[in-house]
Scaffold this motif. Sequence first.
Motif, short mmCIF file in Angstrom:
data_model
loop_
_atom_site.label_atom_id
_atom_site.label_comp_id
_atom_site.label_asym_id
_atom_site.label_seq_id
_atom_site.Cartn_x
_atom_site.Cartn_y
_atom_site.Cartn_z
N ILE A 5 14.03 33.49 20.18
CA ILE A 5 14.83 32.80 21.19
C ILE A 5 16.07 32.20 20.53
O ILE A 5 17.20 32.32 21.04
CB ILE A 5 14.01 31.69 21.88
CG1 ILE A 5 12.83 32.31 22.63
CG2 ILE A 5 14.89 30.89 22.84
CD1 ILE A 5 11.91 31.29 23.27
N ALA A 6 15.87 31.56 19.38
CA ALA A 6 16.99 30.94 18.67
C ALA A 6 18.03 31.98 18.26
O ALA A 6 19.25 31.77 18.39
CB ALA A 6 16.48 30.19 17.44
N ASN A 7 17.55 33.13 17.79
CA ASN A 7 18.48 34.19 17.37
C ASN A 7 19.29 34.73 18.55
O ASN A 7 20.49 35.00 18.43
CB ASN A 7 17.71 35.33 16.71
CG ASN A 7 17.15 34.94 15.35
OD1 ASN A 7 17.64 33.99 14.72
ND2 ASN A 7 16.13 35.66 14.90
N TYR A 16 23.92 27.47 13.72
CA TYR A 16 22.58 27.96 14.05
C TYR A 16 21.65 26.80 14.43
O TYR A 16 20.73 26.98 15.24
CB TYR A 16 22.00 28.73 12.87
CG TYR A 16 20.65 29.35 13.17
CD1 TYR A 16 20.55 30.53 13.90
CD2 TYR A 16 19.47 28.74 12.74
CE1 TYR A 16 19.31 31.10 14.19
CE2 TYR A 16 18.22 29.29 13.02
CZ TYR A 16 18.15 30.48 13.75
OH TYR A 16 16.93 31.03 14.04
N SER A 17 21.89 25.64 13.86
CA SER A 17 20.99 24.50 14.13
C SER A 17 21.02 24.12 15.61
O SER A 17 20.01 23.72 16.19
CB SER A 17 21.38 23.29 13.27
OG SER A 17 22.69 22.84 13.59
N ILE A 18 22.19 24.25 16.23
CA ILE A 18 22.29 23.96 17.67
C ILE A 18 21.46 24.97 18.45
O ILE A 18 20.74 24.61 19.39
CB ILE A 18 23.76 23.99 18.12
CG1 ILE A 18 24.56 22.87 17.44
CG2 ILE A 18 23.85 23.87 19.65
CD1 ILE A 18 26.04 22.87 17.77
N ALA A 19 21.54 26.23 18.03
CA ALA A 19 20.76 27.27 18.71
C ALA A 19 19.28 26.99 18.58
O ALA A 19 18.50 27.18 19.54
CB ALA A 19 21.10 28.64 18.11
N LEU A 20 18.86 26.51 17.41
CA LEU A 20 17.44 26.22 17.20
C LEU A 20 16.98 25.05 18.07
O LEU A 20 15.89 25.09 18.66
CB LEU A 20 17.18 25.92 15.73
CG LEU A 20 15.72 25.78 15.30
CD1 LEU A 20 14.93 27.05 15.65
CD2 LEU A 20 15.62 25.49 13.81
N LYS A 35 23.36 34.50 18.82
CA LYS A 35 24.22 35.68 19.02
C LYS A 35 25.18 35.46 20.18
O LYS A 35 26.36 35.79 20.12
CB LYS A 35 23.37 36.92 19.27
CG LYS A 35 22.69 37.47 18.03
CD LYS A 35 21.87 38.71 18.37
CE LYS A 35 21.16 39.26 17.13
NZ LYS A 35 20.32 40.44 17.47
N ALA A 36 24.65 34.88 21.27
CA ALA A 36 25.51 34.58 22.42
C ALA A 36 26.55 33.54 22.06
O ALA A 36 27.71 33.62 22.47
CB ALA A 36 24.65 34.11 23.59
N ALA A 45 26.16 30.51 27.76
CA ALA A 45 25.32 31.01 28.85
C ALA A 45 25.89 32.29 29.44
O ALA A 45 25.16 33.25 29.73
CB ALA A 45 25.19 29.94 29.94
N LYS A 46 27.22 32.32 29.59
CA LYS A 46 27.87 33.52 30.14
C LYS A 46 27.63 34.73 29.24
O LYS A 46 27.29 35.83 29.71
CB LYS A 46 29.36 33.27 30.31
CG LYS A 46 30.12 34.47 30.88
CD LYS A 46 31.61 34.18 31.00
CE LYS A 46 32.35 35.41 31.52
NZ LYS A 46 33.81 35.16 31.61
N GLU A 47 27.82 34.52 27.92
CA GLU A 47 27.61 35.63 26.99
C GLU A 47 26.15 36.07 26.98
O GLU A 47 25.85 37.26 26.88
CB GLU A 47 28.04 35.22 25.57
CG GLU A 47 29.52 34.98 25.41
CD GLU A 47 30.34 36.23 25.68
OE1 GLU A 47 29.82 37.35 25.46
OE2 GLU A 47 31.51 36.09 26.11
N TYR A 48 25.25 35.12 27.10
CA TYR A 48 23.83 35.45 27.12
C TYR A 48 23.49 36.26 28.38
O TYR A 48 22.74 37.24 28.32
CB TYR A 48 22.99 34.17 27.08
CG TYR A 48 21.49 34.43 27.04
CD1 TYR A 48 20.86 34.71 25.84
CD2 TYR A 48 20.73 34.41 28.20
CE1 TYR A 48 19.50 34.97 25.79
CE2 TYR A 48 19.36 34.67 28.18
CZ TYR A 48 18.76 34.95 26.96
OH TYR A 48 17.41 35.21 26.92
#
Length: 557
Positions: A20-22, A36-40, A26-27, A81-84
């Motif tokens: 999920i974090a990855n 990356y820490s924000i994504a995690l 990527k998005a 969110a849009k990219e995801y």
Amino acid sequence: MLTKIRKRDGREVPFNIEKIANAIFKAAMAAGGNDYSIALKLAEQVVSELEVEYGHTVPGVEDIQDTVEKVLIEKGHARTAKEYILYRAERTRVREMNTRLMKVFEDLTFKEAAENDIKRENANIDGDTAMGTMLRYGSESAKQFYDLFILKPAHSKAHKDGDIHIHDMDFLTLTTTCCQIDIEKLFKGGYCTGHGYLREPNDIQSYAALACIAIQSNQNDQHGGQSIPNFDYGMAFGVAKTYARLYRQNLINAIEIMTGSNEHEKDIQAIFKSIEEEHDRKPSLNSKNTSEAYKKLEAGYLEEIIKDKDIIVKAQNFAEKRANIETERRAYQAMEALIHNLNTMHSRAGAQIPFSSINYGMDTSPEGRLVIKSVLLATEAGLGNGETPIFPIHIFRVKEGINYNPEDPNYDLFKLACRVSAKRLFPNFSFLDAPFNLKYYKPGHPETEIAYMGCRTRVIGNVYDPEREIVYGRGNLSFTSINLPRLAIKSGRNIDRFFDELDRIIDLVIDQLIERFEIQAKKKVKNFPFLMGQGVWLDSEKLGREDEIREVLKHGT
């Protein structure tokens, strides 16, 4: 605690928060982020919400992705969110296409052609054979790949919706459609098919065989039909060579019988050579003035070794008579073989009959007339059990002063063509005196005589090089059709809306065809070993093996 997730196929697998974090990272990177820490942390928030919502049940992949979108939006990461969402939509499209492709493969594998439209898509391919089915596997895979990765979304949507139809999409990045093969140029000096070099033919039967091989070889470089625009003119050389050889052999045989000796054979062969080298003359078919002049010249040489003039005259008359009979027979057999070959030989993985067409009717020479007569009679006779030949498609050119009026030299052949067409549907007829054809016609220049390809298209105008408005060595690059009935229905009887939408679709098709041309133009001569490598396409002989074909491709339509 979340320990498992349910895949789309129903399998349950261990849960991994890093995935999920990855995906979020990527998005984020696509939106310009790099932390990356924000994504995690966002992934941990997703897990928390999933545990609240699903408790002790196992969430599915779609459930997780829905929650990721929700968290990203709620936490203020709209761009991520849009990219995801876009990434998710693209992955969904890929999965759906793969699913459709597997369904297509299943139908191709287990259904007969009678039950499967795709297997019947091309009438020249037997979809029930191993090679025919294999060809469809490749074709359908290519279409899916191009739709997914090559076509612009707008072009793909219009094609899927039925507003347009991109023809031969399975060859989108591979080749062009069709070509008009100048066999006179191709046969001179012989040619190479890529698997061996073929010598220049010296007999009408060899000419017919090499014409079939040329069509077959070029069909392997293109996906569309192959046309010979100068069939009568080109084959006439084969008739001339056949007649000259048969006349000479019959003359030698006659003199041997009449003199009771074969001691003159070498001398007679030397005479043939001398006449050809010193006077540029050969025995010629059924042309009284030419024939008599040749025989008189030849007799002068023969009198030096054979003192009995009566023997010479009788031998020449015998040779002429036998050569005429034997040449006619060989010409008919050659055309019969050509028609049988073009209805039975395969190209492209051994699964497809080449789509072939031949144009004739304008050559008024005795040799050309014999070619026309022979191919018409062979067509009238039909195939082995009397079936009507599907190939080649015949186009008989009609022209005043050549074959249209009773006083014209080829009028008898025009009448024969009408008789054969009434029985066999071929030949079709093209009228060179039509204004849109006549403006290109230059007497004495067969390359300006309108010729048609298998799909009845013509190539003559040349905006790229107006000085070369000819048919030889040119062809069609690509086709896209616009669905006018659908456009009319969608317009709801509103004529202005119809034409506005038509303008939009035309612009879209122009863009799509230019995009396809750009792909084709980047190809190199080595990608088309026969079409370009053997100089079949106009000006391709000026290119090297590693050269791009962009400039010469502009001769096409």
